[in-house]
Design an enzyme around this catalytic site. Structure first.
Site, PDB file in Angstrom:
ATOM      1  N   SER A   1       0.788  -1.238   0.000  1.00 50.81           N
ATOM      2  CA  SER A   1       0.000   0.000   0.000  1.00 50.81           C
ATOM      3  C   SER A   1       0.816   1.281   0.000  1.00 50.81           C
ATOM      4  O   SER A   1       0.236   2.363  -0.140  1.00 50.81           O
ATOM      5  CB  SER A   1      -0.956   0.005   1.194  1.00 50.81           C
ATOM      6  OG  SER A   1      -2.019  -0.899   0.970  1.00 50.81           O
TER       7      SER A   1
ATOM      8  N   TYR B   1     -10.805   1.907   5.667  1.00 59.25           N
ATOM      9  CA  TYR B   1      -9.736   1.783   4.672  1.00 59.25           C
ATOM     10  C   TYR B   1     -10.229   0.872   3.562  1.00 59.25           C
ATOM     11  O   TYR B   1     -10.713  -0.236   3.815  1.00 59.25           O
ATOM     12  CB  TYR B   1      -8.505   1.190   5.340  1.00 59.25           C
ATOM     13  CG  TYR B   1      -7.262   1.136   4.487  1.00 59.25           C
ATOM     14  CD1 TYR B   1      -6.323   2.166   4.533  1.00 59.25           C
ATOM     15  CD2 TYR B   1      -7.001   0.044   3.664  1.00 59.25           C
ATOM     16  CE1 TYR B   1      -5.168   2.113   3.771  1.00 59.25           C
ATOM     17  CE2 TYR B   1      -5.849  -0.014   2.898  1.00 59.25           C
ATOM     18  CZ  TYR B   1      -4.939   1.020   2.958  1.00 59.25           C
ATOM     19  OH  TYR B   1      -3.795   0.955   2.197  1.00 59.25           O
ATOM     20  N   SER B   2     -10.103   1.311   2.324  1.00 55.57           N
ATOM     21  CA  SER B   2     -10.613   0.515   1.206  1.00 55.57           C
ATOM     22  C   SER B   2      -9.689   0.630   0.001  1.00 55.57           C
ATOM     23  O   SER B   2      -9.487   1.723  -0.542  1.00 55.57           O
ATOM     24  CB  SER B   2     -12.026   0.971   0.822  1.00 55.57           C
ATOM     25  OG  SER B   2     -12.483   0.254  -0.312  1.00 55.57           O
ATOM     26  N   ASN B   3      -9.181  -0.499  -0.440  1.00 59.79           N
ATOM     27  CA  ASN B   3      -8.332  -0.520  -1.638  1.00 59.79           C
ATOM     28  C   ASN B   3      -9.103  -0.106  -2.882  1.00 59.79           C
ATOM     29  O   ASN B   3      -8.517   0.355  -3.859  1.00 59.79           O
ATOM     30  CB  ASN B   3      -7.736  -1.921  -1.815  1.00 59.79           C
ATOM     31  CG  ASN B   3      -6.732  -2.254  -0.742  1.00 59.79           C
ATOM     32  OD1 ASN B   3      -5.599  -1.784  -0.762  1.00 59.79           O
ATOM     33  ND2 ASN B   3      -7.139  -3.069   0.222  1.00 59.79           N
TER      34      ASN B   3
ATOM     35  N   GLY C   1       2.753  -0.833   4.247  1.00 57.52           N
ATOM     36  CA  GLY C   1       2.224  -1.661   3.175  1.00 57.52           C
ATOM     37  C   GLY C   1       2.363  -3.135   3.495  1.00 57.52           C
ATOM     38  O   GLY C   1       3.304  -3.541   4.168  1.00 57.52           O
TER      39      GLY C   1
END
Length: 354
Positions: free
Chosen positions: A75, A171-173, A307
């Protein structure tokens, strides 16, 4: 044999212009406690640099992991993408408070009410496609780890579900897949090409890669593993499942240079950098800005991003005083604890352990 190799701790240090804070003992402790098969770190105060490693490059063949080795940054990719988006803001191509539907009509459900800023700081409330079974690169996926994915395929999974209306930060990819498509719409080029053109080449980050469908890592690198419960080699995988949310590969030196340039105001305007550093409360132990995490230590705040991608953990931190810590860990039978990682950060930035 594996346990024997795990007990062989090897560390190397490289000093540039004098010796920086040596965190060799911290790395060795993490490896000895089965928190890593390999770990490497780079510490700098802008004048002095220390880099070193511990553990083994390969649990079967041994070998010292290189402090200059490549690793999957997960991330931390988001910080690169956010930087490109803020550059486009500086160029007048998009505004932070534009609804995403203005630029990508019909793509995002409710996109008329979701702004670019909310995508960047994860306050959009979009469901994370990686929450679905088989869609997370943080978990073992067998042969499916070599499958290629397209961004809109990931969004189809994400938009099939909704988060509960709980008013919480999530939190969202998914947010950064949308932002990758926004970059492509505004520039007419692949998002990775824009990252290369706008960030990698100008800064001379020759060891940072946007891999696309390529399954391997450049040499040198330490192997990444997943406990099933025995350690299984998870190094090779197609990272397109992460795409603009986490596919990139880098080195400690390149990440340090990137964070120094970004937080030093060399990549965006002052206004955009101020916006990036304006955080929302997350309840997750850090504040989140626009592609930046803010961690509060006893001696002040450090900025950067963490990440995770199966077999690899990354932490890239920098303080406003110019100190930096870049840490790459290949987890063993467990992930290193928050106390182990943040204890190392406190030692680097505050001058004390604990």
């Amino acid at each position: 044999m594996m346990q024997t190799m795990m007990n062989v701790l090897v560390a190397a240090a490289v000093a540039v212009g004098g010796q920086g804070v040596d965190v060799r003992a911290d790395l060795e402790k993490i490896v000895a406690g089965d928190g890593a098969t390999a770990a490497l770190a780079r510490v700098s105060d802008g004048r002095r640099t220390w880099s070193g490693s511990a553990g083994v490059r390969d649990i079967e063949r041994g070998g010292r992991p290189s402090p200059n080795g490549h690793f999957r940054i997960g991330s931390v990719t988001k910080t690169f993408v956010a930087t490109v988006v803020l550059q486009l803001v500086d160029e007048g191509e998009v505004a932070l408070d534009d609804p995403i539907a203005e630029h990508l009509p019909g793509l995002v459900p409710g996109g008329e009410r979701i702004t670019v800023r909310e995508l960047l700081n994860h306050s959009s409330h979009l469901y994370d496609y990686m929450s679905e079974p088989g869609y997370s690169t943080n978990r073992w996926r067998g042969d499916a780890r070599f499958r290629s994915y397209q961004p809109r395929e990931l969004l189809k999974v994400a938009f099939a579900k909704k988060l509960p209306d709980d008013g919480k930060w999530h939190y969202s990819n998914t947010n950064y897949v949308v932002l990758g498509l926004l970059v492509e719409k505004l520039t007419g080029r692949p998002y990775g090409a824009e990252v290369e053109r706008r960030v990698l080449r100008p800064l001379g980050l020759r060891h940072t890669v946007v891999p696309g469908d390529r399954a391997g890592l450049p040499a040198p690198h330490a192997k990444g593993y997943e406990p099933l419960p025995g350690l299984v080699d998870a190094t090779r995988m197609n990272p397109s499942l992460d795409w603009a949310a986490g596919e990139m590969i880098s080195t400690a030196a390149d990440l340090e240079k990137f964070m120094s340039a970004l937080l030093g105001g060399k990549l965006t305007s002052r206004t955009s950098l101020r916006a990036m550093r304006t955080t929302v409360e997350t309840g997750a132990g850090f504040g989140y800005g626009l592609g930046l995490q803010a961690y509060r230590l006893p001696c002040g705040t450090v900025w950067g991003h963490s990440g995770e991608l199966i077999g690899y953990l990354t932490f890239a931190f920098r303080s406003d005083s110019g100190k930096s810590l870049t840490l790459s860990i290949n987890p063993s039978t467990r992930n290193p604890s928050t106390e182990e990682v943040m204890g190392t950060a406190v030692k680097v930035f505050c001058g004390t352990a604990g």
